[in-house]
Design an enzyme around this catalytic site. Structure first.
Site, PDB file in Angstrom:
ATOM      1  N   SER A 159      75.657  29.750  69.871  1.00  0.00           N
ATOM      2  CA  SER A 159      74.904  29.308  69.179  1.00  0.00           C
ATOM      3  C   SER A 159      73.575  28.544  70.867  1.00  0.00           C
ATOM      4  O   SER A 159      73.712  28.201  71.005  1.00  0.00           O
ATOM      5  CB  SER A 159      75.100  27.950  68.398  1.00  0.00           C
ATOM      6  N   ASP A 160      71.868  28.242  69.370  1.00  0.00           N
ATOM      7  CA  ASP A 160      71.144  27.774  69.989  1.00  0.00           C
ATOM      8  C   ASP A 160      72.044  26.285  70.483  1.00  0.00           C
ATOM      9  O   ASP A 160      72.849  25.506  69.802  1.00  0.00           O
ATOM     10  CB  ASP A 160      70.007  27.646  69.820  1.00  0.00           C
ATOM     11  N   TRP A 161      71.536  25.624  71.655  1.00  0.00           N
ATOM     12  CA  TRP A 161      71.947  23.904  71.357  1.00  0.00           C
ATOM     13  C   TRP A 161      71.955  23.330  70.762  1.00  0.00           C
ATOM     14  O   TRP A 161      70.867  22.648  70.030  1.00  0.00           O
ATOM     15  CB  TRP A 161      71.719  23.684  72.729  1.00  0.00           C
TER      16      TRP A 161
END
Length: 830
Positions: free
Chosen positions: A230-232
């Site tokens: 995932s993106d952060w």
């Protein structure tokens, strides 16, 4: 030696069998900002990730561990050279291994849908083929170095406004032919080990939960076998994320996976076998990167490229990326008016005026995730002074400073950061590249949240000018600034507003002034006691900064001084730039104007000196209303740490500017085909369909751009002599008709002339179908063969949800740019 997935299957199966449920779900969740946990019992080491794309920052976000800073991704794409991108990947893998990093969070292959996209400097191009080819070269290079690449942001993260929540509504055909296409190219061509799913939604589903696009398209149709990260903070729902194909939720320690996922299994909401599928992919990534004992890494260490000179490669990429937009007669030694402005003949000039804040304080990289901390930066002013003969006088005037914040202390400062306990004990000390102390996710060795009390940024400053110097402090906490023994500032600074991330990344700035004398060194210390050591949700962060600007006269007088300097010089070089306030991650641009009074500065300098060269230091398009008033305009992008050295190479003609535009530059924002990046009621409609970039500019009645896609001038001329084509490949012969060696990017466009009966479908007037770089000496010919891929003749058929080949007659165009087509022929696709 490359090891494939099937060879890892027994080791992965064995490792998985040694894990209980709690350990499995822990492996799918970051243990901190940048790492996954180790499991010694199965021989699994902690896997470390780091941001790119122009360097490898490592686990520590700060200047204590310097990184090579390559030119921006738009610059790399401007080379139109996948092999050079591959070499960049080799260097970054070398940097990653040095820093103990196993996975690089790059490249970014979203498209330049609108010139207002604030993060376009971190993407490549407006065209999916160019983006895919450069991205594939980059991925191959990184992974040939034994480090995993994570292609991002899948998919539709083409702007920054409301990027955490926006629902991008994209019809199936543009989604397939434009936005998914670079990812597909890279997955099939370079086999990346990782993909990062974006924050945004696409057609109603957030990308971390998008089962259709992740499991069915990415993994099913394309055969992606890597790990989906995932993106952060992008993962929001435990069950939907796992079933949507997400493998790792970052950052830790608190995410939707980990303990919440274990609880979901025990409650019967998901099956443990679904968890096992994700864990297998994490273990495969670990095996490929050498983090799983008992199996060899995917790349034999003996085959890893070694000993790459980062400084030399950064300089080479920069000069090959510079795009010469305009080069008319200017400086003329012979007096016949025929000599073009560039390159400058160093033997024919006695005085050069260098003008612009960015000439001294170059902006060499974008902000946000693209930030790294190089050991040094060569500014344009420094590069030119080093390259010009000693008998050439180089003057500098700031002209018009576009920055609204005081820049971080750098020139004349020698600084270090001292981390202190409450009793004054020194816990750690790190060198500082500039006046910004910043760390996210990790602290220097020996420093913990518990023992850290204060940080002192301390050292010396030797002014270059006498007068009233401005110093600025920023940060959330107690700040005390001491200069030459006198306390100039001592206050508690608190954020204005409730967003901790905004307060951290853009803290309120406080300014003081002090009288200093040129050449007299003074001691400087900024002591910082943080109010908090986090951004919430368990994410550690700490940052503060010391800024500095020299004595300034009023803005009108600064422009007048620049005009006088230009009038007295043989050549005036004006460097104009965007700033972090108008072009960076986290927000989109509101216009394409150069900030401040830079346009006025160029106009005034050009009127004072007809031999004016303008260097544009931006990551993406800006309006250039004065472009016809100056003989030469050179686009330098964000050119990396060797920016000034590379610029001197090109301006003085030891090397040719090799770049071609990877995106169209409009004359005015209002001419651009897509100018809306702001959602309405949470949704952003991609209503333009296929018509972005040059595809839209080619439509009848569209105003001409300032500079078209593919445009760029060199220091020689090329004659296109012959073009032969079949539906499979194109062969082009061309000749360097100039007096010096040169480099040309041969661009092949397909233009549909006649579709077969019953197959008519809306398509752009032409599209890029292939390209290649050629080099030749004076009067030498070069011949290049460029394949035409099947997908160049295909469209996405929304009725059948499949690609469909459109047969018929096509014009094949060999071009210098999309608007400068040199040779044509016809082929019949059947």
């Amino acid at each position: 030696m490359t090891t494939h997935r099937t060879e890892y299957a027994p080791a992965v199966t064995k490792a998985l069998a040694g894990l209980d449920l709690d350990t499995k779900v822990r492996l799918l969740s970051g243990q901190d900002m940048w790492t996954l946990p180790a499991v010694p019992g199965i021989g699994l080491r902690s896997l470390v990730m780091s941001d790119g794309p122009i360097g490898v920052r490592g686990r520590k976000w700060g200047g204590g561990d310097p990184s090579v800073a390559l030119p921006s991704p738009t610059a790399l794409a401007a080379t139109w050279d996948p092999e050079l991108a591959r070499r960049a990947g080799h260097l970054l893998a070398q940097e990653a291994r040095h820093k103990g990093v196993h996975v690089l969070l790059a490249p970014t292959v979203n498209l330049h849908r609108s010139p207002l996209g604030g993060r376009h400097f971190e993407c490549y191009a407006e065209d999916p083929l160019l983006t895919g080819a450069i991205g594939a070269g980059y991925v191959r290079g990184v992974q040939e170095g034994g480090v995993g690449a994570t292609v991002k942001h899948f998919v539709g993260n083409d702007a920054e406004t409301d990027r955490l929540t926006v629902d991008n509504r994209i019809a199936p055909r543009p989604l397939r032919e434009l936005y998914l296409a670079p990812f597909e190219y890279i997955v099939k061509d370079a086999r990346p080990w990782g993909i990062m799913t974006a924050y945004n939604q696409v057609n109603g589903t957030t990308m971390t939960e998008h089962r259709s696009l992740v499991n069915e398209v990415l993994r099913g149709e394309w055969g992606f076998d890597g790990c989906n990260v995932s993106d952060w903070t992008a993962a929001r729902d435990t069950v939907r994320a796992l079933r949507g194909g997400l493998d790792v939720a970052m950052p830790g320690p608190r995410t939707v996976f980990g303990a919440p996922l274990g609880a979901a299994v025990r409650a019967g909401e998901v099956a443990e076998s679904e968890v096992d599928d994700a864990v297998r992919r994490v273990l495969l990534l670990a095996a490929r990167t050498g983090c799983l004992e008992g199996v060899p890494p995917a790349v034999d260490p003996a085959d890893v490229p070694q000993g790459i000179d980062g400084r030399a490669l950064a300089r080479e990429i920069a000069r090959r990326a510079f795009v010469l937009l305009r080069n008319e007669p200017g400086w003329d030694r012979a007096g016949d008016g025929a000599r073009r402005a560039l390159p400058i003949d160093a033997a024919a000039v006695r005085k050069v005026a260098v003008i612009g804040a960015a000439a001294r304080d170059a902006r060499v990289l974008g902000g946000g995730s693209a930030t790294v901390f190089p050991e040094w930066i060569v500014s344009p002013l420094e590069g030119l002074r080093a390259a010009l003969p000693d008998d050439v006088e180089v003057t500098f005037e700031i002209g018009a400073d576009p920055r609204t914040r005081v820049p971080h202390a750098r020139a004349g400062f020698s600084l270090r950061a001292r981390y202190l306990a409450s009793d004054g004990q020194l816990l750690a000390e790190t060198p500082q590249f500039d006046g910004q102390v910043l760390t996210v996710g990790d602290l220097p060795d020996g420093v913990t949240r518990q023992n850290l009390d204060a940080v002192e940024l301390t050292g010396s400053f030797t002014p270059q000018r006498t007068g009233s110097h401005t110093l600025a402090v920023s940060g959330t906490g107690d700040l005390r600034l001491t200069v030459d023994g006198a306390v100039l500032f001592d206050e508690r600074c608190v954020p204005e507003g409730g967003d901790p991330f905004e307060a951290f990344m853009n803290p309120v700035e406080r300014r003081v002034t002090t009288q200093l004398t040129a050449g007299e060194e003074v001691a400087v210390t900024l002591r910082f006691v943080p109010l908090d050591l986090g951004l919430g949700d368990g994410t550690y962060a700490m940052g503060f900064a010391l800024g500095h600007s020299e004595p300034r006269c009023d803005p009108d007088a600064e422009i007048e001084e620049a005009v006088r300097a230009a009038a007295a010089a043989d050549v005036a070089i004006v460097v104009v730039a965007t700033t972090e306030e108008v072009e960076s991650e986290g927000f989109d641009r509101t216009d394409l104007r150069l900030p401040g009074r830079q346009d006025e500065l160029v106009t005034r300098v050009a009127a004072a000196n007809p031999h004016t060269v303008v260097v544009v230091n931006s990551g993406s398009p800006v309006e250039l209303p004065w472009r016809h008033q100056v003989p030469a305009v050179l686009l330098s992008w964000f050119a990396g740490q060797e920016a000034g050295a590379a610029l001197a190479d090109v301006l003085l003609g030891t090397h040719e500017p090799g770049g071609r535009l990877p995106t169209t530059w409009p004359a005015r924002l209002t001419d651009a085909p897509v100018t809306c990046v702001t959602p309405t009621n949470g949704q952003l409609a991609y209503s333009e369909g296929l018509f972005i970039g040059y595809r839209a500019w080619q439509r009848p009645g569209t105003p001409a751009p300032a500079f078209p896609f593919g445009h760029g001038l060199g220091y020689t001329d090329w004659a296109y002599e012959s073009l032969d084509a079949t539906p499979d490949a194109v062969r082009v012969r061309l000749r360097n008709t100039g007096k010096r060696p040169g480099r040309e990017v041969v661009q092949i466009y397909l233009a549909p002339r006649q579709d077969r009966a019953g197959e008519a479908v809306e398509r752009p007037a032409r599209w890029l179908a292939g390209f290649a770089v050629v080099e030749a000496g004076p009067d030498e010919a070069a011949e290049v063969e460029i394949p035409l891929p099947d997908h160049a003749f295909e469209v996405w058929d929304e009725a059948t949800a499949r690609r469909r080949r459109i047969n018929g007659v096509y014009t094949v165009e060999a071009a210098h740019s999309v608007d400068d087509r040199r040779l044509t022929t016809e082929i019949t696709a059947s």
